[in-house]
Design an enzyme around this catalytic site. Structure first.
Site, mmCIF file in Angstrom:
data_model
loop_
_atom_site.group_PDB
_atom_site.id
_atom_site.type_symbol
_atom_site.label_atom_id
_atom_site.label_comp_id
_atom_site.label_asym_id
_atom_site.label_seq_id
_atom_site.Cartn_x
_atom_site.Cartn_y
_atom_site.Cartn_z
ATOM 1 N N TYR A 155 58.695 71.752 45.260
ATOM 2 C CA TYR A 155 59.702 71.179 44.485
ATOM 3 C C TYR A 155 59.201 70.246 43.486
ATOM 4 C CZ TYR A 155 60.803 75.391 42.578
ATOM 5 O OH TYR A 155 60.575 76.837 41.305
ATOM 6 N N HIS A 161 67.414 76.082 44.371
ATOM 7 C CA HIS A 161 66.049 77.373 44.882
ATOM 8 C C HIS A 161 66.679 76.289 47.035
ATOM 9 C CE1 HIS A 161 63.748 77.505 41.236
ATOM 10 N NE2 HIS A 161 63.474 76.475 41.261
#
Lengths: 737, 737
Positions: free
Chosen positions: B261, B419
């Protein structure tokens, strides 16, 4: 004494096997001028100097393949051969001393060495567990001895020959006729080993033994080797190296065991031939049987995927490729002796190395001169059997503008001796990324001691050889020829026709013997069409029988299932096996579905590409997802997936599928291009004993019809079918329009 | 009217986001002289000319990620951005016309465009299914508009800004405060998008909105996004781009969601920063927070394996690497703005391309000038959390002479928002071939429509996030923090100590909150020693509890099991699941064994290499082989193997293993080098709350002792243990001798 030495050197110049005095002189004169050869030489010096530093180790043999003594003796043969070349090319005596001293250790050990203690082979060796590896050793070591022959004193030579080489050669030949007298890769190594040491020692008896074999009657009939192969087939009349050249290949160079074993066998074929060419040019060995060795080298190169990996048909370990040392030698010798084909240079370029001999030198020079041309692997049908009358394999390949290749290999060959699989009319499919529809290959981890000493595992018989392990029809969960080599070796399918050119390529073959009451006929059509981004493959597989049966057609698609167009019930918490025998006991039954409508569609992902298969299917068919790995108590098998279309309780079955590679995915851009098939529908419009007509369409609404005639392969024959009152006419066994 | 235009060009020069007039002039002057840049430019021309030939397509939005309208609008943003650069660099007006016409189509559509029909996101977009993608579009398209700003007429600009850009920016910000006001990668994209179009339009209100966010009170507390992440954590006081820079990274540049990410978020961080640097140099954005963006780029590059693939910790798709477009831009900008680090050039070399802007040009020029130096990925401990106080990750890496790297990544970070995975003190292990012990990554096929529209699959929660999917202890078949993000985000493990230099590197961390009544403490020691051909990893994992539990420690070894030193019963015909929940329901229980003696040894093969793990084990331990794939009705999961050591009914458990890469195999030579471990034995000599002493030996008889102190990490502290009457003394938290 001195006179004798002079006599020898007159009658028998050294080196004269893979190297010659003239060749060595040429190499020496060009050192520093041919970069690839210089690099290979420098690498060899580094490697062998390190070995010399470690010192000589000639252990008492005891281990299986993969174990220490096996690996050490194997290393010794490679090291001695290379050291021999280095002595010749550099003139540095340390290499000769190293070989001589190691050979003397072998000569000390050999006279009292018993048969290898493992006793696992039909022909147990002395240094290794099988005579085959003893022969490997001698093929290499005879070259090392040739290189230091003149360096050794007459006394040393006498000791080596009396205590080591002559008894070694006798052991491999007269001592093991079962090993020496076959038409088989084992015996090719045996013949070459005995012949090559015979040439070095100027021992005509050994050379003749190598060329012509022992009396064939020394071999009993009906004996079999460890792989179940017949040691002396009924029809065998001759033995020895020339008989191998006559009997091992089809007239176009196909080797009945398949390319993995051809790669292995080509080495002694070429090494002994080169040695014979140097010593007995009158034999014309490279011209023998209409240049059969040239054909064999090219058949080796053509039986590879786009990356040069051999098709793993029959017993093969995957991963073997053009880069194998045997293929390096083969490419170099073929280049040197068969007209300097510039395509071979591009293979050598990919190999990145050459043999340390005059052939390798010629290749390195050709590369340095910029002569290489791209290797074009072509569509080709190979016949099987010494007379080319025992079926064969058909290879179709085509490329798109983007240089992506689609290549289908259909196998309708003879049994392939003890290493053959029961997969008549099977196919495997490749693209530029590798396998799309896999052939399992062998259940074996070659030379990895942890897995059965590196030998064939029991799962090779219970799984890898079985029909269900391949992409072909299996009737009533029973392998072809009932999985019995004694039946299989009596039969073979027949090529019906082959057309390997242009945008529509076809291979079609029939098997009448895989099952006693059923006939199989498969036609595979590789189509390049501007409406498809990549080529597509059409598979039409007809089974006809007098009786009702269950027909399974598996595809061993490689990768991750993404999508189906049918519902399936997947076992969530309890897996059981798909069957009990003939390989089915190794399959977990993961899921079963039923087709909605007339087509079963699967879509999967592998190596960054999207693939689909759309098959004609009825609501009665079972659509099975299976996974390998059941009854595998020692983790010997891979856990690969399969999709099986099962038709039950039918007299006849016609399987039709269109297989399409259609898209690609990048993990760094995370963009999916064309993840879905462009095929809309596939139908069978007509199907009887004489004709089959297939229709398929794409999503843009374009339609194709494929007409097949099953009883007449003539290119001129005119055929017609009446479909719903419309009469279609075409010429030849197939038409796509 | 004309006066107005002159005013604009004085106050607001174009281009001035990623390109400047001066930069373009410099590039134009050097065309034909910097090969890589010329190539990238030529490729872009080919690509964009082909797109122009196809024509403009601005479809009405309807599809999820992976579907046509999604992919087309995504392609449009890339194409417009590139076309803008081409217009500036080549001066060819066709590129400007193409962008203008496409933008006008968007401007025609946008005013009446409803919310995207999918309604699957906490912040649904208009062009795409989520605002995030709408923001992606605007980050790219604002650059395209910047490039053609002067080309457009005032009327065209007025229409585009009134009908498209201003309402678009308002929709992303005031229209979606839940999306715009978070400290999260989504909002970083939102902030950058609004700010960049604001800079182009010279709209100070938008720029301020981007920099400082909306009123934080527009966001309700306790709302969560689709991944379960909190939209507004209690402690959040600020929003907007500067708050992102403050809150997204630890002080050393670690991004709490992990490198996959970070790779995604770094793009808007750098693009908006570059735009700000060009337009508002007084902000000093590249110096902000002690050059936090420089640290972020390096943390991205250091969180990769030897091949530049990101460690797939937390929700990550494997395969993402240095070659991602975001990293290309990051490397180029870091090179340009942070002192021309020549190591970055070697990364650019591997990337094989540069950005089409002045930073990319500088990199291409640096490469052409031969300035590149090898990228040295170093051992490093990153802290987590904005203040660096919330655990972190420790990376140890070492190489052997043969350039083979062994790299261990231990994760003791905070939860990582929505996440994050429940894998406290987990590790993953890499060498130059890739994963040895894998982190599963996310259960997701990004942008592959067949798999849940390319979004996270339900198995991401039921499997990938669960502790058993990772290489860490699982107590009583229950995930860390009970698999509850609301608990997880309140806690984090603590680094105990880190030593990342030399031949003995150590990372040690503790977790007191993963389970309510148990403490976990793991120490991983990476050892380079001349007695081992490759580095070895020692894993000491202590769990202590007030109560009796079942402790499972899985290793997700990649590859094929070859051998164990214990007997196991493998299920031959019937597979059932290992458990019912917390990921165990996805595991098939393949085999269970018991240790003979004190060690459990497994030996496996992957990517041509041999690996072994030797673990301390007692006869009471269960040694389980499991395989992923149960309760996976849609084939969403990979079928990976795991080995689990299970200790039952114990208050405490100490797991000790030595992991050794020791050999290699070649499929073309078929030679196996060092297929067996060199480790003979591993023992625990001493183990209590304060100290653990491990002894291990190799087959040559050499012994090592590892002393660990658990309660004092001071480098100066003196420790001693009494083992069978012998007192051993050492200084610091560990000693290997």
């Amino acid at each position: 004494m001195q006179l004798q030495v002079v006599d020898e050197s007159e009658s028998n110049t050294h080196p004269n096997l893979m190297l010659t005095k003239e060749g060595v002189a040429k190499i020496k004169a060009s050192l520093g001028k041919v970069p690839l050869f210089d690099k290979v030489l420098a690498d060899a010096i580094t490697e062998i100097d390190a070995e010399i530093a470690i010192g000589i180790d000639v252990p008492i043999p005891k281990d299986m393949a993969g174990g220490y003594t096996h690996q050490r003796h194997k290393k010794n043969w490679f090291v001695m051969q290379k050291a021999g070349v280095l002595y010749q090319v550099t003139g540095d005596k340390k290499y000769a001393v190293y070989i001589r001293d190691m050979l003397l250790e072998y000569a000390n050990m050999y006279p009292t060495l018993p048969i290898h203690p493992t006793d696992r082979s039909y022909a147990t060796g002395k240094i290794f567990w099988q005579c085959l590896n003893d022969a490997n050793w001698l093929v290499y070591v005879s070259q090392a001895y040739d290189c230091i022959y003149d360096f050794c004193t007459a006394e040393e030579r006498a000791k080596l020959e009396k205590n080591l080489f002559r008894p070694y050669a006798d052991f491999l030949s007269t001592g093991n006729p079962r090993f020496f007298n076959r038409i088989h890769n084992h015996s090719t190594w045996g013949n070459a080993a005995v012949g090559m040491i015979g040439l070095v020692m100027d021992d005509q008896e050994l050379v003749d033994r190598a060329l012509y074999g022992l009396d064939i009657n020394k071999n009993k009939k009906n004996e079999r080797d460890n792989d179940g192969g017949l040691i002396r087939p009924e029809e065998q009349k001759k033995a020895g190296f020339l008989a191998q050249l006559d009997g091992s290949f089809s007239p176009d160079g196909y080797f009945t065991e398949g390319p993995y074993y051809l790669r292995y066998a080509i080495f002694p074929f070429l090494q002994f031939s080169k040695s014979l060419a140097n010593n007995k040019p009158e034999l014309g060995i490279f011209e023998y049987r209409d240049k059969i060795l040239e054909k064999a080298v090219y058949s080796l190169l053509y039986q590879t995927d786009a990356n040069g990996l051999f098709y793993p048909i029959n017993d093969s370990q995957k991963g073997m490729s053009w880069k194998a040392r045997e293929v390096i030698t083969a490419v170099d010798l073929a280049y040197y002796h068969y007209g300097n084909d510039p395509m071979l240079l591009s293979v050598a370029q990919k190999q990145g190395t050459v043999a340390l001999d005059e052939a390798g030198f010629a290749v390195a020079k050709g590369l340095a001169d910029g002569l290489a041309k791209p290797m074009k692997q072509k569509s080709i049908a190979y016949t099987d059997g010494p007379d080319g009358t025992e079926g064969g394999i058909g290879i179709l390949r085509t490329s798109t503008a983007s240089d992506n290749e689609l290549c289908v290999v259909m196998k309708y060959s003879a049994q392939g001796m003890g290493h053959g699989h029961f997969d008549k009319l099977s196919y495997s499919l490749y693209d530029e990324t590798g396998e799309i529809m896999q052939d399992y290959g062998a259940a074996r981890w070659v030379n990895i001691d942890q897995k059965g000493g590196g030998r064939y595992l029991k799962e090779n018989k219970t799984w890898a050889k079985q029909s269900i392990a391949h992409n072909t029809i299996v009737i009533d969960e029973t392998s072809h020829y009932n999985g019995d080599i004694r039946i299989g070796e009596k039969h073979h399918p027949e090529l019906y026709y082959f057309h390997g050119k242009g945008d529509v390529q076809v291979v079609s073959a029939k098997s009448e013997n895989a099952y006693t009451d059923s006939n199989l006929h498969r036609t595979m059509v590789l189509v390049k069409d501007k409406n498809f981004r990549h080529p597509v493959l059409i598979d039409v597989f007809k089974a006809t029988s007098e009786n009702k049966h269950q027909y399974d057609l598996p595809v061993w698609f490689q990768g991750q299932l993404l999508l189906t167009n049918f519902d399936y019930e997947k076992e969530a918490t309890n897996l059981t096996t798909l069957g009990d025998a003939h390989g089915y006991q190794h399959l977990w039954k993961e899921a079963v579905g039923k087709a909605k409508g007339d087509n079963a569609h699967i879509n999967w992902f592998s190596n960054g590409k999207f693939y689909s298969m759309t098959s004609v299917a009825s609501a009665e068919d079972e659509l099975i997802f299976a996974r390998l790995g059941a009854n595998d108590r020692e983790y010997n098998l891979r856990h690969d997936p399969a999709f099986i279309i099962r038709k039950k309780d039918s007299k006849d079955a016609t399987f039709v599928s269109v297989i399409e590679p259609h898209g690609a995915y990048s993990w760094t851009t995370e963009l999916a291009e064309d993840p879905f098939t462009s095929i809309e529908k596939v139908n069978i419009l007509y199907d009887d004993a004489n004709y089959t007509t297939i229709q398929f369409s794409n999503k843009a609404g374009k339609e194709w019809m494929l007409f097949l005639a099953h009883q007449n392969a003539s290119a001129e024959a005119i055929h017609e079918v009446d479909i719903d009152g419309v009469v279609y006419e075409w010429i030849g066994p197939y038409q796509l329009k």
